[in-house]
Design an enzyme around this catalytic site. Structure first.
Site: not given
Length: 479
Positions: A179-180, A252, A286, A382
């Protein structure tokens, strides 16, 4: 003039594009303008089940292919990627607004190259040699594909991340359902299109959708492994969902990469290079530098040089050739970055930037923030945008302590002319990747992945391929 109809995208299941079972749709928006460019289905659990069935059926024959057969298929796919570069670039640019030249070189060309590595890796999987470890018995190890794997890719590098997922999975003999991201599906669908006639039907399946679709993939009983590149929050949800059926997870996740700059560097040169690695892809990486830790003796000089460099990293132009980086990807993420900058504590100083550029799209200025403290949210959390903090340190030990004092542990770099300093600091940094006098560069032969909240498992390299395999011990009597 007749208005141009907005296309509605389809899933790719069992080698063909198919209509979804449900009717819900997602808007796909061009982030350079904020305008609608396509609609994508919110795939239902039924759509996911159809894709899993196709992948499970295809696995029966794909797992029997020889490594050389899988190699040939992946090499053909890499050649097809090169031949279709223009279509892939245009599809992705509509969804990300990244400069076309960046997509062409750093994702399409790099993706084809990395797929060729995975093609070769299909023929190099290793295990213990056979031997008699008990009298009268011979043992050996089989390294086998896991089966069907479920995968979810992010919006920051949509095409390249799809290659990072499918390459090792297919090289090892697995089939997949991917799934994108819900904001950037079109370049992945181009990959599906060009795979027709190269990969057998059902080996690679693409389902579009939102977080609910991703959860349906993760919790489906068929996959033996689920892999995601995404946020920490999404990674935790995947790990939790995978645990329900004891399937393996490959994560990731986020990063908060420090660059430690020692007093012996060429300040102007280092500031320029760190600006390149900080603002690349609008900081939506990231592994990008987000925190610069500078020795106190050169702090002010470095800040002055770094601010000057930041002001030259252009963005906001309607002509993407004029941009060093493009817009933030979507309105929700844009709003999040704006809120984080607005919430800076009173002691923090915005040395440059801090604002939206223009009124069309989601462009944000390259931003440098100084006088921050280690406990500040802008240091600890982040941001995933073109917002960089600068702090000073006194000793090598202080630098390492500040660098490691975050929950993320994906990437870092050390900037010094002293070999001993570089070796000690690279040893002590608690990150999955450490660069010395450079940053962010990756090669297919070397592993990429983090520790702590940045996840576990490796992308790229033989380690990445091995993550998509399982180990079986076989023992035979010699009698």
């Amino acid at each position: 003039m007749r208005p141009v109809a907005t296309p509605t995208l389809k899933n790719f299941i069992n080698g063909r594009f198919v209509e979804p079972n449900g009717t819900a749709l997602l808007d796909i928006v061009d982030p350079t303008t904020g305008r609608l460019v396509a609609r994508a289905p919110v795939s239902t659990p039924g759509d996911v089940d159809d894709a899993m069935t196709a992948a499970q059926t295809a696995f029966r024959s794909w797992r029997r292919t020889t490594p050389s057969e899988r190699q040939r298929a992946l090499l053909r796919l890499a050649d097809a990627i090169d031949a279709n570069s223009y279509a892939i670039v245009e599809a992705q640019h509509r969804n990300t607004g990244q400069p076309r030249a960046t997509i062409a070189s750093d994702e399409v060309a790099a993706g084809a190259d990395q797929l060729r590595f995975f093609a070769g890796a299909a023929r190099l999987l290793e295990g213990k040699s056979a031997g008699e470890y008990l009298p009268g018995m011979t043992s050996w190890v089989r390294r086998e594909p896991i089966g069907v794997v479920g995968q979810v890719t992010p919006w920051n590098f949509p095409f390249l991340m799809a290659v990072w997922k499918i390459g090792p999975a297919l090289a090892a003999g697995n089939t997949l359902v991917l799934k994108p991201s819900d904001t950037t599906p079109e370049s992945t669908l181009e990959l599906a299109r060009i795979s027709q006639g190269i990969l057998p039907d059902g080996v690679m399946n693409i389902v579009l959708g939102d977080g609910g679709t991703g959860a349906a993939i993760v919790e489906h009983p068929v996959p033996g492994l689920v892999s995601i590149t995404g946020s920490v929050r999404a990674g935790m949800a995947v790990a939790s969902g995978a645990a329900k059926t004891l399937k393996r997870a490959h994560l990731e996740l986020g990063g908060k990469a420090p660059a430690i700059v020692f007093a012996d560097v060429d300040v102007a040169k280092t500031a320029a290079e760190i600006a390149d690695f900080s603002f690349y892809n609008a900081g939506q990486d990231c592994t990008a530098i987000t925190r610069v830790l500078v020795h106190e003796s050169i702090h002010d000089e470095f800040v002055e040089a770094f601010v000057a460099e930041a002001r030259t990293r252009s963005t906001g132009s309607a002509d993407d050739a004029d941009n060093y980086f493009g817009p933030l990807n979507n309105v929700n993420h844009f709003g999040d970055v704006v809120r984080k900058v607005a919430a800076l504590p009173d002691h923090a100083v915005i040395a440059t930037g801090g604002h939206q550029i223009g009124t069309d799209g989601f462009f944000f200025e390259p931003t440098v923030v100084t006088h921050v403290r280690q406990s500040d949210a802008i240091v600890q959390e982040e941001t995933f945008g073109p917002v960089i903090t600068v702090q000073s340190f006194g000793s090598e030990e202080d630098a390492v302590t500040l660098a490691n004092d975050v929950n993320y542990a994906l990437a870092s770099s050390v900037w010094t002319l002293d070999h001993g300093t570089a070796m000690r600091v690279s040893r002590d940094l608690d990150f999955g990747a450490v660069w010395i006098n450079t940053h962010i560069l990756l090669t297919a032969e070397m592993p990429h992945g983090g520790f702590k909240y940045s996840g576990y498992g490796k992308d790229l390299s033989m380690y990445g391929v091995e993550d998509y395999t399982r180990i079986k011990h076989v023992m035979s009597s010699l009698e």
